[in-house]
Scaffold this active site. Structure first.
Site, PDB file in Angstrom:
ATOM      1  N   CYS A 143       4.684   1.645   6.397  1.00 11.04           N
ATOM      2  CA  CYS A 143       3.797   1.804   7.222  1.00 11.04           C
ATOM      3  C   CYS A 143       4.208   3.432   7.956  1.00 11.04           C
ATOM      4  O   CYS A 143       3.407   3.529   8.491  1.00 11.04           O
ATOM      5  CB  CYS A 143       3.695   0.698   7.544  1.00 11.04           C
ATOM      6  SG  CYS A 143       4.980   0.202   8.854  1.00 11.04           S
ATOM      7  N   THR A 144       5.003   3.753   7.489  1.00 12.48           N
ATOM      8  CA  THR A 144       5.284   4.834   8.543  1.00 12.48           C
ATOM      9  C   THR A 144       4.614   6.106   8.499  1.00 12.48           C
ATOM     10  O   THR A 144       4.165   6.153   9.935  1.00 12.48           O
ATOM     11  CB  THR A 144       6.860   5.654   8.106  1.00 12.48           C
ATOM     12  OG1 THR A 144       7.376   4.347   7.302  1.00 12.48           O
ATOM     13  CG2 THR A 144       7.469   6.574   8.606  1.00 12.48           C
TER      14      THR A 144
END
Length: 561
Positions: free
Chosen positions: A86-87
Site C-alpha cells: 500500500c506504500t
C-alpha cells in the site's frame, strides 16, 4: 456431508486458497481458522515469510510476485486473497504523493493471477484510497479495464465494526457478497484498549479476543519500553492536541475505546504512536508493547513474529491484515450463513505457539542525542485557530545557520498563505495602530522582548539536540509565547474593530493586488484580537532571535557559536 441424488453421502471438498503478498500470514491464519486449506503463500520479504511459515505451517515462497510465472502456480484453486503493497497509495506515506503507476503494477499482477486461476471467490485488501483508484481504472480505457469481467466490487470497511479492537478503515475489493459479510457483525462491542492491556497483564494471561489462557512465561514480545521522558510527553501531547495542521486527538489514548489504526512505523514522539497513562503514577506515560499492538491487530497471543529487531516486528504487525477479520472473510468466501459461523474462540481452540520461539528484541529506548539539525515545529496554543490557522515556533536547519523564529500561516489546505513577521512588519503595525491600542500591547511586548533578550538563544539548538545541558529550552520559549499570546489577546479584545482594520491593511501591504483573492481573510478579521496579538509578538521576537543564531558543522555534526 452432502447427500447426492443417488442417496449416497459425498464428502464436501475443503476449499483451497493461495495468499498473494502474504506478509506474515494474516490472511492465511484467518482462512485456516475458517476451514480453508491455504495451499501456498507468496511474499518478497524473507522475515515475514519465515513468520508465516512457522505460524501457519504451509508452503510460503519468498518471491517477487511481479515476476511470478503463472505456470508455477498451483491448480484447482477455489479462493485467492492478498494484500498488495500500500506504500504508493497511502496518504500517510509521502503525503499521498506516491507513485500510483508503480503501485498499480501489483494490483495488475494480482488480478492477472485471479484471471489465470479463475477461482470461485477472491478478495484483495488495501488502504481506503485504493477503492476509488480501482473503480476509475476498471472503466473503459483504464489500466484495469481488461479485468472488468472478474466481478470486482470495492468496499471500504471499518474493521472495528466486525469485532476488531481497532478503528482500521480498509478497502476490500473482490467478488464476494458484502451483505453476507455485514450479517457477521457482532451484536456486542469489540474489545477496548483497556481490555487488551488488562488481559495481557493478568496471570495467567487471557487472550482478549480469542479467549484462551496461557502461562505468563509463554508470553513473548511483551517487554515495556522506557517511560516517555518529559520532553517526549510534551511532544506527543502537542502532536496530538495542538498539531500545526491536523485536528486534535486525545492524549493519552482513552482506555475505554477501540484504538486508532496500528501503523507499521512510528517513533517515540510521533502523532501516530498510541500512548497510555501508567496506572497509579502521575504524569507517567508509555507506548504499547509489541504484543499489545499485535492483539489490537487481531493476532492471538500464540502468534510469534520472527523479526531480527524491534523495527522489523513493528513493520510485520502494522502491515498485516487482522486475522480476526480475515477469519470472517474466510467464511464469506465459502458462502456460509452467519448462523453456521462459529465464534472465533470456538474456531481457535487448537492454536499453539510455534517452535522455536523467536528471540526477544529490545524495544526502542529514549533518545540520548539527536542530529544537530533536529527540527522543531510547534503551534503556539493560544495563537492557534482550527483549519491550520496558526502561529508556530520553528527552527530552520536547511543551511549552515540554524534560525529560530515565529511563522504565521492561514488559508486552506490547498492554498496556504503567510505574512512576514520582521522588523518592517513591526514598524508597519506600530504606525497603523492608534495610541490606545499601542498602550494596551506595550507591556506584553516589553515582557516578551526582555525574556528573549535575556535567554540563551544561541545555545538553544544544542540543548534541543541533547548536546549540551541547561540553558533555555525551545518549549520554555514556546510556553512564554503562549502565555504572552493569551494575555495580549485578552487585552486587545477591547480593540477588536481596530485590530481587524490593521490586519486587513497589513495583508494588503504585503500581498498587494493579490490580497483580494486570498482565502481565509474573513476568519482572521473575525478573530482579530488573537491574530493581531500573534503578529505583534512574532514581529517583535523574530529580529531578536535572528540576531542570536549559531552555526553547526555538517562534517563533524557539531554546533559552534
Amino acid at each position: 456431508m452432502k447427500r447426492s441424488r443417488g442417496g449416497m453421502d459425498k464428502r464436501v471438498r475443503t476449499a483451497r486458497a493461495i495468499d498473494l503478498y502474504s506478509g506474515v500470514g494474516g490472511w492465511s491464519l484467518g482462512l485456516q481458522l475458517a476451514g480453508v486449506e491455504v495451499v501456498a503463500s507468496y511474499e518478497l520479504w524473507g522475515p515475514a515469510n519465515e513468520t508465516n511459515f512457522k505460524n501457519n505451517s504451509h508452503q510460503a515462497q519468498t518471491v517477487d510476485i511481479r515476476r511470478l510465472a503463472l505456470k508455477d502456480l498451483p491448480t484447482d484453486i477455489d479462493i485467492v486473497v492478498g494484500s498488495p503493497p500500500c506504500t504508493q497509495f497511502s496518504f500517510s506515506n509521502r503525503g499521498g504523493g506516491g507513485d500510483l503507476v508503480d503501485g498499480l503494477k501489483d494490483i495488475i499482477q494480482f488480478l492477472t493471477i485471479v484471471d489465470h486461476l479463475k477461482p470461485r471467490m477472491w478478495a484483495m485488501e488495501n488502504v481506503p484510497r485504493v477503492a476509488k483508484i480501482i473503480e476509475k481504472e476498471l472503466e473503459v480505457g483504464g489500466v484495469l479495464a481488461d479485468f472488468s469481467h472478474l466481478g470486482c466490487v470495492t468496499h471500504v470497511v471499518d474493521m472495528a465494526e466486525f469485532g476488531i479492537p481497532q478503528r482500521r478503515r480498509r478497502c476490500i475489493a473482490g467478488n464476494f457478497d458484502m451483505e453476507l459479510l455485514k450479517s457477521y457483525k457482532p451484536t456486542s462491542a469489540p474489545c477496548t484498549l483497556g481490555d487488551i492491556v488488562s488481559g495481557l497483564a493478568a496471570t495467567p494471561v487471557v487472550d482478549p479476543i480469542y479467549g484462551f489462557e496461557i502461562d505468563r512465561s509463554d508470553l513473548i514480545d511483551h517487554v515495556e519500553e522506557d517511560l516517555l521522558s518529559p520532553e517526549e510527553v510534551r511532544i506527543n501531547r502537542a502532536n496530538k492536541m495542538t498539531h500545526t495542521v491536523y485536528n486534535s486527538m486525545p492524549f493519552p489514548d482513552p482506555m475505554d475505546r477501540t484504538v486508532r489504526t496500528i501503523t507499521a512505523t512510528c517513533t517515540r514522539v510521533s502523532r501516530e504512536s498510541i500512548v497510555i497513562a501508567v496506572p497509579g503514577r502521575d504524569d507517567a506515560y508509555r507506548r504499547l508493547t509489541l504484543r499489545e499492538r499485535a492483539c489490537l491487530q487481531g493476532f492471538p497471543v500464540t502468534f510469534q513474529f520472527y523479526g531480527a529487531n524491534y523495527g522489523q516486528k513493528l513493520r510485520m504487525i502494522g502491515n498485516a491484515i487482522p486475522p480476526a477479520f480475515s477469519y470472517l472473510m474466510g467464511q464469506v468466501l465459502q458462502r456460509r450463513n452467519a448462523k453456521e459461523v462459529p465464534l472465533l474462540p470456538q474456531a481457535a481452540t487448537a492454536l499453539r505457539r510455534p517452535e522455536p520461539i523467536p528471540v526477544e528484541t529490545p524495544p526502542d529506548r529514549a533518545g540520548v542525542r539527536y542530529p544537530a539539525n533536529r527540527t522543531f515545529k510547534f503551534a503556539i496554543p493560544s495563537l492557534q485557530l482550527k483549519s491550520g490557522v496558526r502561529f508556530e515556533l520553528d527552527n530552520d536547519c536547511s543551511g549552515e545557520i540554524v534560525k529560530w523564529g515565529v511563522a504565521f500561516y492561514f488559508g486552506t489546505s490547498k492554498a496556504i498563505h503567510s505574512l512576514q513577521l520582521d522588523e518592517e512588519t513591526a514598524r508597519y503595525l506600530k504606525t497603523r495602530s492608534k495610541k490606545a491600542l499601542k498602550q494596551a500591547a506595550a507591556p506584553y511586548l516589553e515582557e516578551v522582548r526582555q525574556f528573549v533578550a535575556s535567554a540563551d538563544i544561541r545555545n538553544m539548538q544544542a540543548v534541543w539536540t541533547h548536546r549540551r545541558p541547561g540553558g533555555i529550552r525551545p518549549f520554555m520559549l514556546l510556553d512564554k509565547l503562549d502565555e504572552i499570546g493569551s494575555a495580549l489577546s485578552a487585552s486587545l479584545s477591547q480593540h477588536a474593530d481596530e485590530a481587524a482594520s490593521v490586519i486587513e491593511a497589513l495583508i494588503q501591504h504585503q500581498h498587494g493586488a493579490a490580497a483580494e483573492a486570498l482565502s481565509g481573510v474573513a476568519k482572521l478579521t473575525r478573530n482579530s484580537a488573537t491574530i493581531l496579538a500573534g503578529l505583534l509578538i512574532g514581529s517583535t521576537v523574530n529580529p531578536l532571535l535572528l540576531a542570536r543564531v549559531f552555526c553547526w558543522d555538517r562534517q563533524k555534526d557539531s554546533i559552534s557559536n
